[in-house]
Design a protein around this motif. Structure first.
Motif, PDB file in Angstrom:
ATOM      1  N   SER A  67     -52.605  13.335  -5.755  1.00  0.00           N
ATOM      2  CA  SER A  67     -53.306  14.582  -5.425  1.00  0.00           C
ATOM      3  C   SER A  67     -53.614  14.653  -3.936  1.00  0.00           C
ATOM      4  O   SER A  67     -53.442  15.697  -3.307  1.00  0.00           O
ATOM      5  N   ILE A  68     -54.069  13.545  -3.385  1.00  0.00           N
ATOM      6  CA  ILE A  68     -54.366  13.498  -1.947  1.00  0.00           C
ATOM      7  C   ILE A  68     -53.091  13.751  -1.155  1.00  0.00           C
ATOM      8  O   ILE A  68     -53.060  14.577  -0.242  1.00  0.00           O
ATOM      9  N   TYR A  69     -52.026  13.036  -1.502  1.00  0.00           N
ATOM     10  CA  TYR A  69     -50.746  13.193  -0.811  1.00  0.00           C
ATOM     11  C   TYR A  69     -50.249  14.635  -0.895  1.00  0.00           C
ATOM     12  O   TYR A  69     -49.851  15.224   0.116  1.00  0.00           O
ATOM     13  N   ASN A  70     -50.274  15.208  -2.090  1.00  0.00           N
ATOM     14  CA  ASN A  70     -49.789  16.586  -2.262  1.00  0.00           C
ATOM     15  C   ASN A  70     -50.632  17.582  -1.485  1.00  0.00           C
ATOM     16  O   ASN A  70     -50.100  18.552  -0.940  1.00  0.00           O
ATOM     17  N   HIS A  71     -51.940  17.347  -1.410  1.00  0.00           N
ATOM     18  CA  HIS A  71     -52.802  18.231  -0.624  1.00  0.00           C
ATOM     19  C   HIS A  71     -52.445  18.143   0.856  1.00  0.00           C
ATOM     20  O   HIS A  71     -52.333  19.165   1.535  1.00  0.00           O
ATOM     21  N   GLY A  76     -51.539  20.253   5.136  1.00  0.00           N
ATOM     22  CA  GLY A  76     -51.680  19.470   6.369  1.00  0.00           C
ATOM     23  C   GLY A  76     -51.127  20.131   7.600  1.00  0.00           C
ATOM     24  O   GLY A  76     -50.383  21.090   7.514  1.00  0.00           O
ATOM     25  N   PRO A  77     -51.537  19.615   8.728  1.00  0.00           N
ATOM     26  CA  PRO A  77     -52.519  18.563   8.919  1.00  0.00           C
ATOM     27  C   PRO A  77     -53.936  19.028   8.578  1.00  0.00           C
ATOM     28  O   PRO A  77     -54.290  20.177   8.817  1.00  0.00           O
ATOM     29  N   VAL A  78     -54.705  18.109   7.984  1.00  0.00           N
ATOM     30  CA  VAL A  78     -56.069  18.397   7.554  1.00  0.00           C
ATOM     31  C   VAL A  78     -56.984  17.262   7.989  1.00  0.00           C
ATOM     32  O   VAL A  78     -56.522  16.167   8.287  1.00  0.00           O
ATOM     33  N   THR A  79     -58.283  17.526   7.972  1.00  0.00           N
ATOM     34  CA  THR A  79     -59.247  16.474   8.275  1.00  0.00           C
ATOM     35  C   THR A  79     -59.583  15.721   6.989  1.00  0.00           C
ATOM     36  O   THR A  79     -59.400  16.246   5.882  1.00  0.00           O
ATOM     37  N   ALA A  80     -60.100  14.526   7.149  1.00  0.00           N
ATOM     38  CA  ALA A  80     -60.542  13.746   5.998  1.00  0.00           C
ATOM     39  C   ALA A  80     -61.635  14.505   5.252  1.00  0.00           C
ATOM     40  O   ALA A  80     -61.662  14.510   4.017  1.00  0.00           O
ATOM     41  N   GLU A  81     -62.512  15.156   5.994  1.00  0.00           N
ATOM     42  CA  GLU A  81     -63.603  15.914   5.374  1.00  0.00           C
ATOM     43  C   GLU A  81     -63.070  17.040   4.492  1.00  0.00           C
ATOM     44  O   GLU A  81     -63.600  17.298   3.412  1.00  0.00           O
ATOM     45  N   GLN A  82     -62.023  17.720   4.939  1.00  0.00           N
ATOM     46  CA  GLN A  82     -61.429  18.791   4.133  1.00  0.00           C
ATOM     47  C   GLN A  82     -60.881  18.235   2.818  1.00  0.00           C
ATOM     48  O   GLN A  82     -61.057  18.844   1.762  1.00  0.00           O
ATOM     49  N   LEU A  92     -66.078   6.458   0.444  1.00  0.00           N
ATOM     50  CA  LEU A  92     -65.426   5.220   0.011  1.00  0.00           C
ATOM     51  C   LEU A  92     -64.174   5.506  -0.802  1.00  0.00           C
ATOM     52  O   LEU A  92     -63.128   4.869  -0.598  1.00  0.00           O
ATOM     53  N   GLU A  93     -64.222   6.476  -1.723  1.00  0.00           N
ATOM     54  CA  GLU A  93     -63.028   6.836  -2.497  1.00  0.00           C
ATOM     55  C   GLU A  93     -61.913   7.300  -1.568  1.00  0.00           C
ATOM     56  O   GLU A  93     -60.746   6.933  -1.741  1.00  0.00           O
ATOM     57  N   TRP A  94     -62.272   8.113  -0.574  1.00  0.00           N
ATOM     58  CA  TRP A  94     -61.295   8.582   0.401  1.00  0.00           C
ATOM     59  C   TRP A  94     -60.683   7.415   1.151  1.00  0.00           C
ATOM     60  O   TRP A  94     -59.472   7.279   1.256  1.00  0.00           O
ATOM     61  N   GLU A  95     -61.523   6.534   1.693  1.00  0.00           N
ATOM     62  CA  GLU A  95     -61.036   5.426   2.512  1.00  0.00           C
ATOM     63  C   GLU A  95     -60.107   4.504   1.727  1.00  0.00           C
ATOM     64  O   GLU A  95     -59.062   4.106   2.232  1.00  0.00           O
ATOM     65  N   ARG A  96     -60.479   4.183   0.500  1.00  0.00           N
ATOM     66  CA  ARG A  96     -59.648   3.286  -0.317  1.00  0.00           C
ATOM     67  C   ARG A  96     -58.292   3.909  -0.637  1.00  0.00           C
ATOM     68  O   ARG A  96     -57.257   3.250  -0.551  1.00  0.00           O
ATOM     69  N   ASN A  97     -58.296   5.164  -1.001  1.00  0.00           N
ATOM     70  CA  ASN A  97     -57.041   5.821  -1.376  1.00  0.00           C
ATOM     71  C   ASN A  97     -56.184   6.165  -0.172  1.00  0.00           C
ATOM     72  O   ASN A  97     -54.958   6.066  -0.237  1.00  0.00           O
ATOM     73  N   PHE A  98     -56.806   6.554   0.936  1.00  0.00           N
ATOM     74  CA  PHE A  98     -56.030   6.825   2.141  1.00  0.00           C
ATOM     75  C   PHE A  98     -55.402   5.536   2.663  1.00  0.00           C
ATOM     76  O   PHE A  98     -54.264   5.550   3.135  1.00  0.00           O
ATOM     77  N   ALA A  99     -56.119   4.416   2.572  1.00  0.00           N
ATOM     78  CA  ALA A  99     -55.557   3.138   3.017  1.00  0.00           C
ATOM     79  C   ALA A  99     -54.258   2.847   2.268  1.00  0.00           C
ATOM     80  O   ALA A  99     -53.273   2.412   2.874  1.00  0.00           O
ATOM     81  N   THR A 100     -54.232   3.117   0.976  1.00  0.00           N
ATOM     82  CA  THR A 100     -53.009   2.905   0.196  1.00  0.00           C
ATOM     83  C   THR A 100     -51.885   3.803   0.693  1.00  0.00           C
ATOM     84  O   THR A 100     -50.752   3.341   0.894  1.00  0.00           O
ATOM     85  N   LEU A 101     -52.179   5.087   0.920  1.00  0.00           N
ATOM     86  CA  LEU A 101     -51.151   6.010   1.429  1.00  0.00           C
ATOM     87  C   LEU A 101     -50.652   5.565   2.792  1.00  0.00           C
ATOM     88  O   LEU A 101     -49.463   5.661   3.099  1.00  0.00           O
ATOM     89  N   ARG A 102     -51.563   5.073   3.615  1.00  0.00           N
ATOM     90  CA  ARG A 102     -51.191   4.607   4.960  1.00  0.00           C
ATOM     91  C   ARG A 102     -50.322   3.365   4.875  1.00  0.00           C
ATOM     92  O   ARG A 102     -49.308   3.239   5.557  1.00  0.00           O
ATOM     93  N   GLY A 114     -59.213  16.252  20.210  1.00  0.00           N
ATOM     94  CA  GLY A 114     -60.437  15.520  19.934  1.00  0.00           C
ATOM     95  C   GLY A 114     -60.783  15.355  18.467  1.00  0.00           C
ATOM     96  O   GLY A 114     -61.811  14.780  18.142  1.00  0.00           O
ATOM     97  N   LYS A 115     -59.945  15.868  17.554  1.00  0.00           N
ATOM     98  CA  LYS A 115     -60.186  15.735  16.113  1.00  0.00           C
ATOM     99  C   LYS A 115     -59.155  14.796  15.510  1.00  0.00           C
ATOM    100  O   LYS A 115     -58.005  14.780  15.927  1.00  0.00           O
ATOM    101  N   VAL A 116     -59.580  14.048  14.505  1.00  0.00           N
ATOM    102  CA  VAL A 116     -58.642  13.216  13.758  1.00  0.00           C
ATOM    103  C   VAL A 116     -58.141  14.033  12.581  1.00  0.00           C
ATOM    104  O   VAL A 116     -58.922  14.528  11.777  1.00  0.00           O
ATOM    105  N   LEU A 117     -56.823  14.197  12.525  1.00  0.00           N
ATOM    106  CA  LEU A 117     -56.178  14.946  11.451  1.00  0.00           C
ATOM    107  C   LEU A 117     -55.268  14.010  10.662  1.00  0.00           C
ATOM    108  O   LEU A 117     -54.797  13.004  11.181  1.00  0.00           O
ATOM    109  N   ILE A 118     -55.015  14.373   9.431  1.00  0.00           N
ATOM    110  CA  ILE A 118     -54.159  13.590   8.544  1.00  0.00           C
ATOM    111  C   ILE A 118     -52.905  14.409   8.249  1.00  0.00           C
ATOM    112  O   ILE A 118     -52.981  15.604   7.982  1.00  0.00           O
TER     113      ILE A 118
END
Length: 133
Positions: A67-71, A76-82, A92-102, A114-118
């Motif tokens: 779901s994260i990947y498809n979003h 994308g590009p989107v912020t982690a907050e979005q 924490l759920e975001w960080e753990r799952n994004f780490a796997t995608l990364r 100046g913004k971090v986008l994914i």
């Protein structure tokens, strides 16, 4: 007993003391070993394991990771907050799952104005393949 970090009830005998805080097991483990997105060994291991398993794309991911990947791929590009807001994720759920995608080289972050986008791995901000990534 209540966890000082997440405020959830801790079953008797499962509390962990860390730097003066009483924590549940999940919070304790997060304090000891937080998710790391930039980990060369984890990237190598994930890529090798996926290759040996014959996995490509979103093969082998959890439904949440898909779901994260498809979003990211769709919006994308989107912020982690979005992403966290859209999917109702905790940090924490975001960080753990994004780490796997990364680690699977499916998504990564970059700075823009100046913004971090994914974004999806290997696509530039216009959705075209970028050889320099």
């Amino acid at each position: 007993m209540i966890c000082n970090k997440c405020k959830h009830e801790i079953p008797e005998g499962e509390q962990c003391l860390h730097r003066g805080q009483m924590l549940c097991e999940d919070c304790y483990l997060q304090m000891l070993e937080p998710p790391r997105t930039c980990d060369v060994a984890a990237v190598h291991s994930a890529k090798l394991a996926r290759k040996l398993a014959g996995q490509e794309g979103t093969d082998g991911l959890t439904e949440l990771q898909k779901s994260i990947y498809n979003h990211i791929k769709t919006e994308g590009p989107v912020t982690a907050e979005q992403i966290m807001n859209k999917l109702g994720l905790t940090k924490l759920e975001w960080e753990r799952n994004f780490a796997t995608l990364r680690h699977c080289e499916l998504a990564h972050g970059f700075r823009e104005n100046g913004k971090v986008l994914i974004k999806v791995w290997g696509e530039d901000t216009l959705g075209k393949m970028n050889i320099a990534d």
